[in-house]
Design an enzyme around this catalytic site. Sequence first.
Site, PDB file in Angstrom:
ATOM      1  N   ARG A  66       0.857  -1.179   0.000  1.00 12.70           N
ATOM      2  CA  ARG A  66       0.000   0.000   0.000  1.00 12.70           C
ATOM      3  C   ARG A  66       0.901   1.239   0.000  1.00 12.70           C
ATOM      4  O   ARG A  66       1.487   1.584   1.006  1.00 12.70           O
ATOM      5  CB  ARG A  66      -0.869  -0.016   1.263  1.00 12.70           C
ATOM      6  CG  ARG A  66      -1.985   0.990   1.304  1.00 12.70           C
ATOM      7  CD  ARG A  66      -2.558   1.103   2.704  1.00 12.70           C
ATOM      8  NE  ARG A  66      -1.694   1.918   3.535  1.00 12.70           N
ATOM      9  CZ  ARG A  66      -1.559   1.784   4.849  1.00 12.70           C
ATOM     10  NH1 ARG A  66      -2.216   0.855   5.496  1.00 12.70           N
ATOM     11  NH2 ARG A  66      -0.756   2.572   5.536  1.00 12.70           N
ATOM     12  N   HIS A 119      -3.537   4.513   4.730  1.00 15.90           N
ATOM     13  CA  HIS A 119      -4.652   3.569   4.868  1.00 15.90           C
ATOM     14  C   HIS A 119      -5.927   4.206   4.312  1.00 15.90           C
ATOM     15  O   HIS A 119      -6.616   3.621   3.496  1.00 15.90           O
ATOM     16  CB  HIS A 119      -4.836   3.188   6.325  1.00 15.90           C
ATOM     17  CG  HIS A 119      -6.103   2.429   6.588  1.00 15.90           C
ATOM     18  ND1 HIS A 119      -6.302   1.153   6.126  1.00 15.90           N
ATOM     19  CD2 HIS A 119      -7.241   2.791   7.209  1.00 15.90           C
ATOM     20  CE1 HIS A 119      -7.518   0.758   6.479  1.00 15.90           C
ATOM     21  NE2 HIS A 119      -8.097   1.733   7.136  1.00 15.90           N
ATOM     22  N   TYR A 125       4.346   5.750  11.239  1.00 18.02           N
ATOM     23  CA  TYR A 125       4.656   4.392  11.672  1.00 18.02           C
ATOM     24  C   TYR A 125       5.517   3.607  10.697  1.00 18.02           C
ATOM     25  O   TYR A 125       5.841   2.463  10.960  1.00 18.02           O
ATOM     26  CB  TYR A 125       3.369   3.617  11.994  1.00 18.02           C
ATOM     27  CG  TYR A 125       2.308   3.662  10.908  1.00 18.02           C
ATOM     28  CD1 TYR A 125       2.411   2.833   9.797  1.00 18.02           C
ATOM     29  CD2 TYR A 125       1.221   4.515  10.993  1.00 18.02           C
ATOM     30  CE1 TYR A 125       1.445   2.866   8.796  1.00 18.02           C
ATOM     31  CE2 TYR A 125       0.250   4.560  10.003  1.00 18.02           C
ATOM     32  CZ  TYR A 125       0.368   3.732   8.907  1.00 18.02           C
ATOM     33  OH  TYR A 125      -0.573   3.756   7.932  1.00 18.02           O
TER      34      TYR A 125
END
Lengths: 498, 384
Positions: free
Chosen positions: B276, B280, B289
Amino acid sequence: MSVSQFNLPDVGEGLTEAEIVSWKVKPGDSVKVNDIIVEIETAKSLVELPCPYAGVVEGLLVEEGQTVPVGTPIISVRTGEGKPVEDVGAPGEGAERTAEQREGMAEQPAKPTSAETTEPAEPAEPERQPVLVGYGPRTASAKRRPRKPGTEPSQGRSDTNGTPQRPSTGNGEPAGAGDAAGEGAATGARPRVLAKPPVRKLAKDLGVDISTVTPTGPNGTVTRDDVHTAAAAVSTPTPTEAETATASAQPARERVPSGLGWHGEDREERLPIRSVRRKTAEAMVQSAFTAPHVTEFVTVDVTRTMKLAERLRESREFRDVKLTPLALVARALCIAIPRTPEVNTRWDDDAGEIVVQRYVNLGIAAATPRGLVVPNIKDAHELSLRELATGINQLAATAREGKTPPGDMMGGTISITNVGVFGVDTGTPIINPGEAAILAFGAVRQQPWVHKGKIKPRWVTTLGLSFDHRLVDGEQGSRFLSDVASLLEDPGNALAWS
Amino acid sequence: MTVDTAATSNRGAADGEPELVQLLTPEGQRIPHERYDALIDDITADEIRGFYRDLVLSRRIDSEAVSLQRQGELGLWASMLGQEAAQVGSSRALRRQDHVFPTYREHAVAWCRGVDPAQLLGLFRGVDQGSWDPAQNNFHLYTIVIGAQTLHATGYAMGVQRDGANGTGDPDRDAAVIAYFGDGATSQGDVSESFIWASVNNAPVVFFCQNNQWAISEPLERQTRVPLYRRAHGFGFPGLRVDGNDVLACLAVTREALQRARDGEGPSLIEAFTYRMGAHTTTDDPTRYRLDTELEHWRLKDPIERVKAYMIRSEMADQAFFEQIEAEADDMAERLRRECRALPDPAPDSIFDQVYVDTPPTLLAQRDEMVRYLDSFADEEASR
């Protein structure tokens, strides 16, 4: 030609505001659709906004560093199309309407007269309330849309007392429990009271007529607090009663606490923990709980260093550089480190290794309006005093502007914190995570000092060194600190060592 | 990631690096595969050009939607940047009668199934709750609940079985079902339950997992201790891992799995190993992160670049073709932008419309009350 405004959008599901971090365009620039025009920081993230128009930037309506509510116009763009001013982005006005509708549907007690006149007043933001989920905090006073004359809704509306009526469903709904409070004998228009049974019992127990209580709960319900407030009002003498009260009661009433803190502001205020403050907190906690800290102090006569600085400032080489004592301390540190390399090592727990670093990335703790940041000067050991001074000044200026790039804050090997600028003598600094030591440089003051057998006013300062006891033993830490002190006491030592 | 191109078996990889089916390297080199070459030997240059167009246009839908969200036109968007090949490859393996159960990120699958991208935007703008007809394109509504659609798909597949539309040998009749989900969903009970049901019922369903390495902010190693595709073996059906950024490999393995399902041989699991590249959703900030180096690593495996390189290498397309696709993407983006802004806000009382076939009297009364209330305002903007 027409001018279009772009309103600050809600980029994260229910955010109420964002900070304009940096503009990527300036007035006069040509922009295309989806060109990045601005970077904003929300409670959730740093986000780049693409331009919804093609045209020429007319004006930036919000300055960098400002935090503005969602819906605020932030940029105007002169577009080639012949349309009137067009707003895109968060529907400021429309959103409020919707909120107002929701509120209306929820049958909040209305204030009919004022409601119809307060039209464009921007809802006053009492304080900042960033939220992470949901639809954001409701502003205290949503504005109301005007009603059609004579169309007071027949159902579900408030009466003039501000007490809501429940819509009559006409299907034999049991009488409101408001009767339990003892009223109900009044006219048929007598309002029903909305309250939970325990609240009604409380009112009964306290001898309060619940129908006289001003409701503040959701949907116009009476809450426990409302009953307590009403009960307190009953027990407090009313002004007429006060006239008959004894004079001794008077001064007591004058000292009724205002409920406010100093300067007439709220007693407590809650501030969101924002990015830099949070990062500082995480770094400090991590460091304090993983690296066993030892701190040592030395008080040292730096008169010679101060004199040296004075002479250098007058020299040709330093004429356009601001030479601070901090720069000299930084240089002393760089000279002393190779003599005690342990203070410049790194504990690599994952690899089970100690990393000996034969270079100095010198961190300088900088207080900025956004909080504490520790950018570092790369390969400081290779820099001359002049270059170090320039580097420190630049670093501090960039940090104060909040523009320190992340790379500048990574890879530090040792740090200095200049607590002296705050007028204190020393402190027990917490090591920047990933490093082995940090030096606190206290205020330099003239103090009585024994110099060549006599008490003389001398420039004296205190150095504090915290080191990670996993990496640095007491002997090494002490030697390093005393080396730095010796260099500052007699800068000539530098000739001997470097 | 090691690529064992000589591997013939796709099951039960030995210890060490799992096998990864790959037909097109990141450099755009077509590499032979003993098992899967045969599954795509009918693919013409025209179809390759079609895949390229699918990849580019679906990526443009995605990036335009992200921009629209950043401009306040959409409430949210879940970007699929980086996962185009997994979606295009797998959905181009579908037949008309096959049925798709997507998550909320299958924009390229929707594109390949013929769903108008503007309809996807309506959902994320909050003006409808999914406005396409699932029966029209055999593309179910986006499922927001993580993993729930795997159960829907399995149930639907069992229905296909009971309709006798399975294992008859008639290529126009035999149908399969494909369930899309992510690596994060594999931690949901729903997914394990659907594996069990599909397995014991021999349901004609393909579980297509796009392992994009991140379940929002949780990395894969916090989701599983074995490669995800091996989970299938424990449930009693085959699983394999495919290079999710290789459109040809995804096409080949999905064709095989779908045919297996149509033939009545039961379910299979495909783990499309991808990444990805974006957040998100637009509400997420991945820099908090994960490291940029990881992103850089995957950028070199871009699913579109390798097809482009392959086409140039094998002279299937010239500059004019690429420019033409680019222009088509620009036009489509502009149309999307226009249509998105023009999407009408729903009337407030439309909330009552689609819950009951016969709306009960209490709801009708509520609706009428709301209409009267809205009518009571003097200003023109009655918000409908």
